[in-house]
Design a protein around this motif. Structure first.
Motif, short mmCIF file in Angstrom:
data_model
loop_
_atom_site.label_atom_id
_atom_site.label_comp_id
_atom_site.label_asym_id
_atom_site.label_seq_id
_atom_site.Cartn_x
_atom_site.Cartn_y
_atom_site.Cartn_z
N SER A 236 -114.91 -120.55 -102.54
CA SER A 236 -114.18 -120.27 -101.30
C SER A 236 -112.76 -120.84 -101.37
O SER A 236 -111.81 -120.19 -100.94
CB SER A 236 -114.92 -120.83 -100.09
OG SER A 236 -115.11 -122.23 -100.22
N ARG A 237 -112.60 -122.02 -101.96
CA ARG A 237 -111.28 -122.64 -102.02
C ARG A 237 -110.58 -122.40 -103.36
O ARG A 237 -109.54 -122.96 -103.64
CB ARG A 237 -111.39 -124.13 -101.67
CG ARG A 237 -111.93 -124.37 -100.25
CD ARG A 237 -110.97 -123.88 -99.18
NE ARG A 237 -109.73 -124.61 -99.25
CZ ARG A 237 -109.52 -125.77 -98.64
NH1 ARG A 237 -110.44 -126.29 -97.87
NH2 ARG A 237 -108.38 -126.40 -98.78
N THR B 87 -104.99 -119.95 -100.31
CA THR B 87 -105.85 -120.22 -99.15
C THR B 87 -107.19 -119.52 -99.32
O THR B 87 -107.30 -118.51 -100.03
CB THR B 87 -105.18 -119.75 -97.85
OG1 THR B 87 -104.83 -118.38 -98.00
CG2 THR B 87 -103.93 -120.57 -97.54
N LEU C 62 -117.97 -124.26 -102.61
CA LEU C 62 -116.63 -124.76 -102.30
C LEU C 62 -115.61 -124.31 -103.34
O LEU C 62 -114.47 -123.98 -102.99
CB LEU C 62 -116.66 -126.30 -102.21
CG LEU C 62 -117.47 -126.85 -101.04
CD1 LEU C 62 -117.73 -128.35 -101.21
CD2 LEU C 62 -116.75 -126.60 -99.73
N PRO D 203 -111.36 -119.34 -97.10
CA PRO D 203 -112.07 -119.74 -95.88
C PRO D 203 -112.75 -121.10 -96.00
O PRO D 203 -113.28 -121.44 -97.05
CB PRO D 203 -113.12 -118.63 -95.73
CG PRO D 203 -113.34 -118.12 -97.11
CD PRO D 203 -112.03 -118.25 -97.83
N GLY D 204 -112.71 -121.85 -94.91
CA GLY D 204 -113.37 -123.16 -94.86
C GLY D 204 -114.79 -123.04 -94.33
O GLY D 204 -115.17 -122.02 -93.75
N LEU D 205 -115.54 -124.10 -94.53
CA LEU D 205 -116.94 -124.11 -94.06
C LEU D 205 -117.07 -124.52 -92.60
O LEU D 205 -118.00 -124.11 -91.91
CB LEU D 205 -117.76 -125.08 -94.92
CG LEU D 205 -118.37 -124.52 -96.19
CD1 LEU D 205 -118.99 -125.67 -96.99
CD2 LEU D 205 -119.44 -123.49 -95.87
N ALA D 206 -116.15 -125.36 -92.13
CA ALA D 206 -116.25 -125.84 -90.75
C ALA D 206 -116.18 -124.65 -89.79
O ALA D 206 -115.31 -123.80 -89.93
CB ALA D 206 -115.13 -126.83 -90.46
N PHE E 187 -120.97 -130.20 -93.28
CA PHE E 187 -119.62 -129.64 -93.27
C PHE E 187 -119.24 -129.07 -91.90
O PHE E 187 -118.28 -128.32 -91.80
CB PHE E 187 -119.48 -128.57 -94.35
CG PHE E 187 -119.44 -129.14 -95.74
CD1 PHE E 187 -118.22 -129.45 -96.33
CD2 PHE E 187 -120.60 -129.42 -96.44
CE1 PHE E 187 -118.16 -130.00 -97.60
CE2 PHE E 187 -120.56 -129.96 -97.72
CZ PHE E 187 -119.33 -130.26 -98.29
N ASP F 222 -120.84 -115.79 -92.95
CA ASP F 222 -119.54 -115.88 -93.64
C ASP F 222 -119.76 -116.26 -95.11
O ASP F 222 -118.98 -115.90 -95.96
CB ASP F 222 -118.67 -116.94 -92.95
CG ASP F 222 -118.43 -116.60 -91.49
OD1 ASP F 222 -117.87 -115.50 -91.24
OD2 ASP F 222 -118.80 -117.40 -90.62
N THR G 129 -120.65 -126.83 -90.00
CA THR G 129 -120.79 -125.38 -89.86
C THR G 129 -121.24 -125.06 -88.45
O THR G 129 -121.84 -125.90 -87.76
CB THR G 129 -121.85 -124.87 -90.86
OG1 THR G 129 -122.98 -125.74 -90.82
CG2 THR G 129 -121.31 -124.85 -92.26
N ALA H 187 -118.14 -122.17 -89.69
CA ALA H 187 -118.64 -120.93 -90.29
C ALA H 187 -120.14 -120.77 -90.08
O ALA H 187 -120.86 -121.72 -89.78
CB ALA H 187 -118.32 -120.90 -91.78
#
Ligand code: GLV
Ligand code: GLV
Length: 321
Positions: free
Chosen positions: A118-119, A142, A115, A144-147, A170, A204, A172, A149
C-alpha cells in the motif's frame, strides 16, 4: 535395528535433524534444493519415515517407491496439498505437519506485505537509490493508509485471525471476514462475518489466508476482481492456486484494482518473464511467510517430533487428521 528416516533436502534447520539423529538412522539428500524426482524415488526406498517440505510431491508413485515399511510422512509446512492424504490413510501412513508454530511469523509477513504494497516501499527504495528522490514532494509516492479503512480477510483460520488481531492495532474502521465454515472463536477478534461478494465490494484491503482446497481454487477470478473497489489492494499469503493469475495480471494492467502483494504464485518460483515481476503495482515475494528464524527452528523440531512419536506409536504433537 534403528528406524530409517529420509530427509529430502540438505538445508533443513539443524535442530530437527539433530533430534532425529539421536534415535534413528538418518539419511539426508545431498541437495540444498529440490531433489530431482528420479533420485528422490530411489532414495526413499525402504525408509520408515520421510521428512519433507512443500516442494516434494508425496503421491502414490512415491509411496509405492518407499514401500510397505513407510509409517509416517512429516512436512515442514502447515499446507499439505503436496501430499496425497487419502492415499496415505489407505495405507495407514501417518501425516505430520506444522500448524500453530508458524502462525505469528506468517501473520507478521502478511502485515509487512500489506504495508509495503500500500505504501509502495519497493518503488520508494528504487527512487531513493536511482536519483528519483529530488525533494520532499506533497503528492509523490502516496498510497492508501490503513487507519479508517475496511480490511477483508478471506479464510479465517489461525493465520487469518492472527492477521485480524494485528490489523486492528492500525485503527482500521472495520475488519470483515469470509470463511466457509463457522468460526466461533472469531468473535474475540471483533471481525464481522460477511459473504464473499460483500467482502469483495466493501474492502479497501483484501487479504487471502485461505487454505487451498477444491472450494477455494481460483476464487479470486476475473469476476471477483471486478467486484472489488478500483482502489483495492489485494494481498495473498496462502497459496497461488486461490488466484486466477491471468485474471489478476489483467486486473492490475487495467487498474481494475490498485495493487497486489503476493507471497505465493503459480508456479513457484515465478518465471522471470512473468508480467507480475515487472509491474509497479505488484510486489512479489518468494514464499517467505513462515521465514522467521524462530518459527523455522520450531517447525523443524516439530517435524522431527512428529516422526519420532509416529515411529514409537505415541500421540504425534501435530498429526494431520
Ligand atoms: C507454507 O506455505 C506452509 O504451508 O507452511
Ligand atoms: C492455515 O492453514 C491456518 O491455520 O490459517
Amino acid at each position: 535395528g534403528r528406524y530409517q528416516v529420509f530427509v529430502t533436502r540438505s538445508d533443513m534447520p539443524q535442530g530437527g535433524v539433530d533430534l532425529l539423529m539421536k534415535e534413528c538412522d538418518v539419511k539426508i539428500s545431498h541437495y540444498p534444493s529440490v531433489m530431482p524426482r528420479d533420485e528422490l524415488l530411489k532414495a526413499v526406498t525402504g525408509t520408515n519415515a520421510i521428512y519433507c517440505s512443500l516442494t516434494d510431491k508425496i503421491d502414490k508413485e512415491l509411496l509405492d517407491a518407499a514401500g510397505p515399511g513407510l509409517k509416517v510422512v512429516s512436512t515442514i509446512s502447515v499446507g499439505h496439498e503436496h501430499i496425497d492424504v487419502p492415499e496415505c490413510r489407505k495405507r495407514g501412513i501417518k501425516i505430520g505437519y506444522t500448524p500453530d508454530v508458524l502462525t505469528d511469523a506468517t501473520a507478521e509477513l502478511t502485515l509487512a506485505l500489506l504495508l509495503s504494497t500500500s505504501r509502495r516501499l519497493p518503488e520508494a527504495q528504487h527512487e531513493a537509490r536511482t536519483g528519483g528522490w529530488k525533494s520532499w514532494a506533497p503528492t509523490w509516492m502516496t498510497g492508501p493508509g490503513l487507519a479508517g479503512a475496511t480490511v477483508g480477510i478471506v479464510g479465517f483460520g489461525r493465520i487469518g485471525q492472527a492477521v485480524a488481531r494485528r490489523v486492528k492495532a492500525f485503527n482500521t474502521q472495520q475488519i470483515l471476514y469470509y470463511n466457509r465454515s463457522e468460526r466461533p472463536e472469531a468473535k474475540e477478534t471483533g471481525a464481522i462475518k460477511v459473504t464473499f461478494d460483500e467482502i469483495l465490494a466493501q474492502s479497501d484491503f483484501i487479504i487471502c489466508c485461505a487454505a487451498l482446497v477444491p472450494e477455494t481454487k481460483e476464487i479470486f477470478n476475473k469476476a471477483a476482481f471486478e467486484k472489488m473497489k478500483r482502489s483495492a489492494i489485494f494481498v495473498n499469503t496462502s497459496r497461488g492456486g486461490t488466484v486466477d493469475q491471468d485474471a489478476l495480471i489483467e486486473a492490475l494492467k487495467n487498474n481494475t484494482i490498485r495493487a497486489a502483494g503476493l507471497d505465493v504464485t503459480t508456479p513457484e518460483p515465478l518465471p522471470l518473464d512473468n508480467p507480475l515481476l515487472n509491474m509497479k503495482n505488484c510486489l512479489v515475494l518468494p514464499h517467505i511467510g513462515s521465514a522467521a528464524i524462530e518459527a523455522r527452528n520450531v517447525m523443524s523440531e516439530l517435524t522431527a517430533n512428529n516422526i519420532l512419536a509416529a515411529l514409537k506409536g505415541c500421540v504425534m504433537p501435530a498429526e494431520l487428521k
